[in-house]
Motif scaffolding. Structure first.
Motif, PDB file in Angstrom:
ATOM      1  N   LYS A 160      32.608  98.556-111.474  1.00 35.03           N
ATOM      2  CA  LYS A 160      32.965  97.528-112.445  1.00 35.03           C
ATOM      3  C   LYS A 160      34.448  97.582-112.780  1.00 35.03           C
ATOM      4  O   LYS A 160      35.076  96.545-113.045  1.00 35.03           O
ATOM      5  N   HIS A 217      29.237  89.423-112.498  1.00 31.12           N
ATOM      6  CA  HIS A 217      30.206  89.448-111.397  1.00 31.12           C
ATOM      7  C   HIS A 217      31.602  89.304-112.019  1.00 31.12           C
ATOM      8  O   HIS A 217      32.161  88.203-112.081  1.00 31.12           O
ATOM      9  N   ASP A 257      36.106  95.821-110.008  1.00 25.97           N
ATOM     10  CA  ASP A 257      35.931  94.381-110.185  1.00 25.97           C
ATOM     11  C   ASP A 257      36.911  93.843-111.225  1.00 25.97           C
ATOM     12  O   ASP A 257      37.453  92.735-111.068  1.00 25.97           O
ATOM     13  N   ALA A 262      34.560  90.144-111.115  1.00 27.25           N
ATOM     14  CA  ALA A 262      35.665  89.696-110.260  1.00 27.25           C
ATOM     15  C   ALA A 262      35.763  88.188-110.197  1.00 27.25           C
ATOM     16  O   ALA A 262      36.841  87.633-109.917  1.00 27.25           O
TER      17      ALA A 262
END
Length: 261
Positions: A245, A105, A248, A107
């Motif tokens: 991605k 993840h 992100d 972000a």
């Protein structure tokens, strides 16, 4: 995230379906030969009929009835499957090499953690994409260039895959064209054989060429087009994941700027 096991399953299903189709077609072709032989008076005895069934149940014997055009069609199928397996290899390697990036993840991570993640996965395509995006941002501090870099990556990958799609379309169209050519050639040989000979063997052989090559051309063309479509869906799915991605990463930069302010 795309699943590499799906592609292996696709390859197995293709081989199983192809083998089943050849066996079914061979059995059907043998029945048609018997009916045609009965109509022309060439059906001799039950023993000969049983022997013919045993011969035509073989896939290779079925393919040989359409030679040499049938052999060329099978060659196109094998070449097409080779290119499909190469694409499967690329997707499988990307799945292995970039699995950590796809599962992360970004972000919610810090910029330092993201840099470590990118460096650890720089052998994957998504890792190299993020590395290029990070380099562009560090040099310019302009987030609009991130979108430009992502678009350049998308166009570059699509250009590579379009080469594969063009090859597959050529193989599929050529297989269908050869099937039609075999039809014309078989009918021509049938008329020529009937005009110079009283034997029905040459006529049956010519009709076999026409029917077998037509069937093979259609089936191979459908298989190649289907494989190309499946690989196209997998490729576009991978591109979408890679671009997500990048988004992100942009969101992570925005959060870092907000914390710094």
């Amino acid at each position: 995230m795309f699943k590499g096991g799906k592609y292996a399953m696709v390859a197995i299903l293709v081989l199983m379906a192809g083998t089943g189709l050849w066996h079914a077609a061979a059995a059907q072709d043998s029945k048609q030969d018997q009916r045609l032989a009965q109509m022309t008076g060439a059906f001799a005895s039950p023993t000969e009929a049983e022997e013919e069934v045993q011969i035509t149940e073989s896939v290779m014997a079925f393919v040989d009835k359409g030679k040499p055009i049938g052999h060329v069609i099978i060659g196109l199928l094998l070449v097409g499957c080779f290119f499909v397996m190469d694409q499967l290899r690329v997707h499988w390697l990307e799945r292995i090499r970039g699995s950590e990036v796809y599962k992360s993840h970004i972000a919610e991570m810090s910029s330092k953690d993201v840099d470590v993640l990118i460096e650890r996965n720089n052998k994957s395509r998504v890792g190299r994409l993020l590395k290029d995006v990070a380099g562009v941002y560090r040099q310019s501090a302009d987030m609009s260039l991130i979108s430009s870099e992502a678009e350049f990556y998308r166009e570059k990958e699509e250009h590579r895959f379009n080469t594969f799609e063009s090859r597959m379309a050529f193989f599929a169209d050529t297989a269908g064209g050869l099937g039609l050519l075999g039809t014309v050639w078989g009918i021509y040989r049938g008329f020529a054989a009937k005009s110079v000979s009283q034997s029905n063997d040459d006529l049956l052989a010519a009709m076999g060429i026409a029917l077998v090559t037509t069937f093979m051309g259609i089936v191979v063309s459908v298989i190649l087009n289907w494989l190309s479509t499946e690989m196209g869906a997998a490729f576009r799915g991978r591109i979408i994941l890679a671009l997500e991605k990048v988004e992100d990463y942009r969101e992570m930069l925005v959060k870092d700027i907000g914390r710094a302010a």
